[in-house]
Scaffold this motif. Structure first.
Motif, short mmCIF file in Angstrom:
data_model
loop_
_atom_site.label_atom_id
_atom_site.label_comp_id
_atom_site.label_asym_id
_atom_site.label_seq_id
_atom_site.Cartn_x
_atom_site.Cartn_y
_atom_site.Cartn_z
N ALA A 163 0.91 -1.13 -0.09
CA ALA A 163 -0.23 -0.15 -0.29
C ALA A 163 0.83 1.14 -0.03
N TYR A 164 1.59 1.11 0.71
CA TYR A 164 2.81 2.65 0.47
C TYR A 164 3.81 3.10 -0.33
N ARG A 165 3.41 2.14 -1.64
CA ARG A 165 4.11 2.66 -2.95
C ARG A 165 3.73 3.70 -3.02
N GLY A 166 2.69 4.40 -3.45
CA GLY A 166 2.22 5.39 -3.35
C GLY A 166 2.34 6.96 -2.61
N GLY A 167 3.28 6.32 -1.50
CA GLY A 167 3.54 7.56 -0.08
C GLY A 167 2.89 6.46 0.48
N LEU A 168 2.82 7.83 2.06
CA LEU A 168 2.75 7.36 3.59
C LEU A 168 1.22 7.68 3.86
N GLY A 169 0.53 8.99 3.24
CA GLY A 169 -0.61 9.45 4.53
C GLY A 169 -1.56 9.12 3.95
N ALA A 170 -2.56 8.78 3.25
CA ALA A 170 -3.16 8.06 2.58
C ALA A 170 -3.55 6.72 3.30
N PRO A 171 -2.30 6.23 2.59
CA PRO A 171 -2.13 4.21 3.13
C PRO A 171 -2.04 4.50 5.04
N LEU A 172 -1.68 5.21 5.02
CA LEU A 172 -1.72 4.79 6.63
C LEU A 172 -3.10 5.35 7.32
#
Length: 290
Positions: free
Chosen positions: A211-220
């Motif tokens: 899930a973190y492949r596109g960044g941390l904010g929204a997935p986390l």
């Protein structure tokens, strides 16, 4: 120190450790060399993040020994709060004003949620049949979430990760409570549930890595919303846990959920920093790729 305060302290330590692991995973997920399971297993930095996840899981398991799911799981959202300054520091930038507002809203919301959720130490556990039923249903939902191919799988994998972590927590509580009563740790029920814990804990970590492949904010943020909601459902339906305070307690819980949700939204609006040297640049949060 009473059981509730001990559970909260353990949750705080777990959240900070999980945050450090999430930041490390996100940085690896944005690197081309971490695009396959083989690459991850051969990467020392990934094993470091896995060790942090394991340490956080042990702290979380200890918290579940002293606090109910309805208390422990909402505190897991503090992982997002801790990850904000850690992620900003790793990206070489300052924490934005929007992020500070989001952090404050999340903390206030969690505080309101904790008031009606605080209760006695857990004393109920899942039977083998209940554990297998919950596990089977969760695996089916995870399969549905991860089977589709579309432009935004990151949030679906984050939801699946949150569900897996919630089930792992519910099963962990069964192991810790049953073991704490002086029962045999090698009984068929404890061993079966412990094996399921390993499956869902490892699965949740791998799903979050994707899930973190596109960044941390929204997935986390999605992980930290789906996790306590699923865990609260399990706790209330199968473990007899309840919110306290009657109608007023429900109002506080709803207000806390709204405030925490607002805080999470604010925290997800800050774009991730530039990829470190040698890493691929992340796509925007709304266009996470598989």
């Amino acid at each position: 120190m009473n059981a509730t305060l001990l559970a909260v302290a353990l949750c705080l330590a777990s959240a900070v450790t999980y945050a450090a692991a999430a930041v490390a995973q996100e940085r690896l997920a944005r690197r081309a060399v971490a695009r396959s399971a083989r690459d991850l297993l051969g990467n020392g930095a990934w094993w470091w993040s896995a060790g942090l996840n394991a340490a956080a899981a042990l702290l979380h398991a200890a918290a579940l020994r002293y606090g109910p799911l309805t208390l422990v799981q909402p505190l897991g959202a503090l992982t997002l709060v801790a990850a904000v300054p850690l992620g900003a520091r790793g990206a070489g930038r300052r924490v934005a004003a929007t992020e500070w507002r989001g952090t404050l809203a999340t903390v206030v919301g969690l505080g309101l949620l904790l008031l009606p959720a605080s209760g006695p130490a857990p004393d109920d556990t899942l039977s083998v049949a209940e554990a297998l039923t919950v596990s089977g249903a969760t695996l089916a939902v995870i399969a549905l979430l991860t089977a589709r191919k579309d432009p935004g799988p990151g949030l679906r994998h984050a939801t699946a990760s949150g569900l897996a972590s919630a089930v792992a927590s519910a099963l962990t509580q069964t192991v810790t409570v049953a073991g704490g009563r002086g029962g045999s740790l090698l009984s068929a029920r404890v061993v079966t549930v412990a094996l399921l814990v390993v499956v869902f804990a490892v699965g949740g970590m791998l799903l979050s890595q994707r899930a973190y492949r596109g960044g941390l904010g929204a997935p986390l943020a999605v992980v930290n919303l789906s996790n306590p909601l699923a865990a609260a459902l399990i706790g209330m339906v199968l473990l007899g846990e309840r919110l306290h305070g009657g109608a007023f307690g429900i109002v506080l819980a709803v207000a806390g959920a709204l405030a925490a949700g607002r805080g999470v939204l604010l925290l997800t609006r800050t774009a991730p920093g530039p990829a470190p040297t040698g890493e691929s640049h992340p796509v925007p949060v709304g266009h996470v790729t598989a």
